[in-house]
Write a protein that holds these residues in place. Structure first.
Motif, PDB file in Angstrom:
ATOM      1  N   GLN A  40       2.704  -1.988   0.522  1.00  0.00           N
ATOM      2  CA  GLN A  40       1.668  -1.817  -0.354  1.00  0.00           C
ATOM      3  C   GLN A  40       0.319  -1.778   0.241  1.00  0.00           C
ATOM      4  O   GLN A  40      -0.410  -1.035  -0.288  1.00  0.00           O
ATOM      5  CB  GLN A  40       1.842  -2.849  -1.333  1.00  0.00           C
ATOM      6  CG  GLN A  40       2.979  -3.154  -2.356  1.00  0.00           C
ATOM      7  CD  GLN A  40       2.927  -1.807  -3.155  1.00  0.00           C
ATOM      8  OE1 GLN A  40       2.200  -1.084  -3.385  1.00  0.00           O
ATOM      9  NE2 GLN A  40       4.274  -1.673  -3.559  1.00  0.00           N
ATOM     10  N   ALA A  41       0.035  -2.356   1.219  1.00  0.00           N
ATOM     11  CA  ALA A  41      -1.096  -2.549   2.021  1.00  0.00           C
ATOM     12  C   ALA A  41      -1.513  -1.182   2.383  1.00  0.00           C
ATOM     13  O   ALA A  41      -2.470  -0.191   2.336  1.00  0.00           O
ATOM     14  CB  ALA A  41      -1.294  -3.237   3.199  1.00  0.00           C
ATOM     15  N   ILE A  42      -0.441  -0.316   3.040  1.00  0.00           N
ATOM     16  CA  ILE A  42      -0.673   0.982   3.673  1.00  0.00           C
ATOM     17  C   ILE A  42      -0.624   1.902   2.491  1.00  0.00           C
ATOM     18  O   ILE A  42      -1.432   2.880   2.684  1.00  0.00           O
ATOM     19  CB  ILE A  42       0.796   1.369   4.830  1.00  0.00           C
ATOM     20  CG1 ILE A  42       0.644   0.597   5.744  1.00  0.00           C
ATOM     21  CG2 ILE A  42       0.808   2.802   4.675  1.00  0.00           C
ATOM     22  CD1 ILE A  42       2.144   0.576   6.340  1.00  0.00           C
ATOM     23  N   ASN A  43      -0.009   1.743   1.289  1.00  0.00           N
ATOM     24  CA  ASN A  43      -0.187   2.687   0.205  1.00  0.00           C
ATOM     25  C   ASN A  43      -1.659   2.501  -0.374  1.00  0.00           C
ATOM     26  O   ASN A  43      -2.117   3.644  -0.670  1.00  0.00           O
ATOM     27  CB  ASN A  43       0.932   2.130  -0.751  1.00  0.00           C
ATOM     28  CG  ASN A  43       1.037   2.879  -2.191  1.00  0.00           C
ATOM     29  OD1 ASN A  43       0.780   4.210  -2.031  1.00  0.00           O
ATOM     30  ND2 ASN A  43       0.917   2.236  -3.385  1.00  0.00           N
ATOM     31  N   PHE A  44      -2.114   1.568  -0.601  1.00  0.00           N
ATOM     32  CA  PHE A  44      -3.363   1.204  -1.205  1.00  0.00           C
ATOM     33  C   PHE A  44      -4.651   1.877  -0.272  1.00  0.00           C
ATOM     34  O   PHE A  44      -5.233   2.748  -0.813  1.00  0.00           O
ATOM     35  CB  PHE A  44      -3.770   0.102  -1.298  1.00  0.00           C
ATOM     36  CG  PHE A  44      -3.405  -0.507  -2.757  1.00  0.00           C
ATOM     37  CD1 PHE A  44      -4.160  -0.506  -4.001  1.00  0.00           C
ATOM     38  CD2 PHE A  44      -2.065  -0.844  -2.981  1.00  0.00           C
ATOM     39  CE1 PHE A  44      -4.026  -1.113  -5.099  1.00  0.00           C
ATOM     40  CE2 PHE A  44      -1.767  -1.270  -4.244  1.00  0.00           C
ATOM     41  CZ  PHE A  44      -2.750  -1.147  -5.330  1.00  0.00           C
ATOM     42  N   ALA A  45      -4.428   1.664   1.082  1.00  0.00           N
ATOM     43  CA  ALA A  45      -5.362   2.453   2.009  1.00  0.00           C
ATOM     44  C   ALA A  45      -5.124   3.788   2.080  1.00  0.00           C
ATOM     45  O   ALA A  45      -6.119   4.589   2.224  1.00  0.00           O
ATOM     46  CB  ALA A  45      -5.290   1.766   3.424  1.00  0.00           C
ATOM     47  N   GLU A  46      -3.827   4.113   1.978  1.00  0.00           N
ATOM     48  CA  GLU A  46      -3.632   5.747   2.336  1.00  0.00           C
ATOM     49  C   GLU A  46      -4.161   6.367   0.868  1.00  0.00           C
ATOM     50  O   GLU A  46      -4.832   7.475   1.058  1.00  0.00           O
ATOM     51  CB  GLU A  46      -2.158   5.962   2.303  1.00  0.00           C
ATOM     52  CG  GLU A  46      -1.560   7.394   2.196  1.00  0.00           C
ATOM     53  CD  GLU A  46      -0.289   7.764   1.916  1.00  0.00           C
ATOM     54  OE1 GLU A  46       0.162   8.950   2.059  1.00  0.00           O
ATOM     55  OE2 GLU A  46       0.579   6.577   1.670  1.00  0.00           O
ATOM     56  N   ASN A  47      -4.110   5.550  -0.361  1.00  0.00           N
ATOM     57  CA  ASN A  47      -4.647   6.412  -1.375  1.00  0.00           C
ATOM     58  C   ASN A  47      -6.185   6.433  -1.327  1.00  0.00           C
ATOM     59  O   ASN A  47      -6.650   7.579  -1.853  1.00  0.00           O
ATOM     60  CB  ASN A  47      -4.317   5.304  -2.735  1.00  0.00           C
ATOM     61  CG  ASN A  47      -4.952   5.951  -3.902  1.00  0.00           C
ATOM     62  OD1 ASN A  47      -4.372   6.965  -4.483  1.00  0.00           O
ATOM     63  ND2 ASN A  47      -5.777   5.288  -4.536  1.00  0.00           N
ATOM     64  N   ALA A  48      -6.980   5.412  -0.605  1.00  0.00           N
ATOM     65  CA  ALA A  48      -8.305   5.383  -0.782  1.00  0.00           C
ATOM     66  C   ALA A  48      -8.647   6.905   0.297  1.00  0.00           C
ATOM     67  O   ALA A  48      -9.458   7.353   0.065  1.00  0.00           O
ATOM     68  CB  ALA A  48      -8.893   4.165  -0.040  1.00  0.00           C
TER      69      ALA A  48
END
Length: 379
Positions: free
Chosen positions: A111-119
């Motif tokens: 989830q951390a990777i997912n949120f940062a990737e989205n940003a």
């Protein structure tokens, strides 16, 4: 001249090994500092993009102040929950693909990777998608996921989400009366069956080997910590294809994966519904469906980061065309985009910055006590 070969290095004294080790350690520390500088520069660029767009949205908010003054904060809270839940479900979709491939990565890490990737993908101009892709592959590699599986899972996650959006979009416009239901259902079914056929072809060993060769070519451009180096690229392509060939979800796993993809889009749509309802004006179901699809198409074009300008203008145009007064239409668009673009992107940048801090702190804490101990590794 006697023709004797003179060894010009014979009279030179070799530097002590400790000096060489200290030099290498100093070089590694310098590279780590440069990496941190680059990462923080990326953070500042992303935040500047958000701050650049914020005054324009605030200016629009001043024009529709009466509508925003009567906003229902309960519905706004629902829009936030739906929007963040949609992004979390996309991260869960990716995690389940990794599990199907045999990689066990904690949900919080995905989830951390997912949120940062989205940003990264929704705020960085021109290179957003590529930057988000490389970032996710890099951090999965740091968590012991091999490059082939990391890249393959990222590609599949995007493909599954896209197919789900197209199929659900066709069904939604059919139910909304934009096209006949008897046309929408066969089209949606054809999209799903076509995607399944492509998967069956792409998962064949020969095709996987060709894909692996492409992944290896891409892997040579990844950051140094996960860059692909191989004396025999063909042999490596065979090993990578065998590895990603293990990503064969079972029927139950496919149901969970596609369920996450579909529910993610449903929650995103409900976030739009809650955002428009929050300004106190009822909007026809068909207008919301068409407006939502216009927003997603604007984002997918990647002309501007996060579809900025195109998404707002397209959604506003659809709402007004369906008879929604301009003031509440603008207010609803602002609420939706503030939550699902700027809000989620800001959360992602916070996660990105925290990841930088935790990584540098972890490396510092586990740094070698002597120059010859070698670089510390992180997971």
């Amino acid at each position: 001249m006697s023709g004797r070969v003179v060894d010009r290095g014979a009279g030179r004294a070799e530097p002590p090994r400790s000096v060489n080790r200290a030099f290498r350690a100093g070089g590694g520390a310098m590279r780590q500092r440069m990496r941190l500088i680059v990462q923080w520069v990326v953070v500042l660029v992303g935040l500047n993009v958000l701050m650049w767009q914020l005054p324009a949205l605030v200016g629009e908010a001043d024009r529709v102040g009466a509508s925003l003054a009567e906003v229902s904060w309960g519905w706004v809270g629902m829009a936030v929950l739906f929007g963040s839940g949609a992004l979390v479900l996309y991260g869960e979709l990716h995690r389940r693909l990794l599990v199907a491939g045999g990689a066990r990565v904690p949900g919080r890490s995905v989830q951390a990777i997912n949120f940062a990737e989205n940003a990264l993908s929704t705020t960085l101009p021109a290179v957003g998608n590529a930057a988000g892709f490389v970032y996710a592959a890099h951090h999965l590699r740091k968590r012991q996921v091999d490059v082939g599986l990391a890249v393959w899972s990222l590609v599949l996650a995007g493909a599954v989400a896209t197919v789900a959006l197209i199929a659900l979009g066709l069904l939604a416009v059919g139910v909304a009366g934009q096209i006949p239901v008897l046309v929408a259902v066969p089209l949606a079914t054809g999209v799903v069956l076509g995607a399944w056929g492509c998967w069956r072809v792409a998962s064949r060993p020969q095709v996987l080997r060709r894909c692996a060769s492409g992944l290896i070519g891409l892997g040579r451009h990844l950051p140094a910590s996960c860059r692909v180096r191989a004396a025999d690229p063909e042999a490596l392509a065979q090993r990578v294809s065998d590895r990603i060939g293990l990503l064969r979800p079972s029927v139950i796993q496919w149901m969970l994966i596609t369920g996450c993809a579909g529910l993610s889009w449903v929650l995103d749509f409900l976030s739009l519904f809650a955002s428009v309802t929050a300004v106190g004006h009822l909007v026809p179901w068909s207008a919301l469906v068409v407006g939502f699809l216009v927003v997603q198409a604007s984002i997918a074009l990647q002309i501007f980061p996060g579809g900025v300008g195109l998404a707002e203008g397209g959604l506003l145009g659809v709402l007004v065309a369906y008879g929604v007064p301009v003031a509440p239409a603008v207010a609803g668009v602002l609420v939706y985009r503030l939550i699902n673009w700027l809000g989620l992107a800001a959360m992602g940048w916070v996660v990105y910055a925290v990841q930088i801090h935790l990584t540098s702190h972890h490396q510092h804490r586990r740094a070698p006590e002597c120059p010859g101990c070698g670089p510390a590794t992180t997971r």
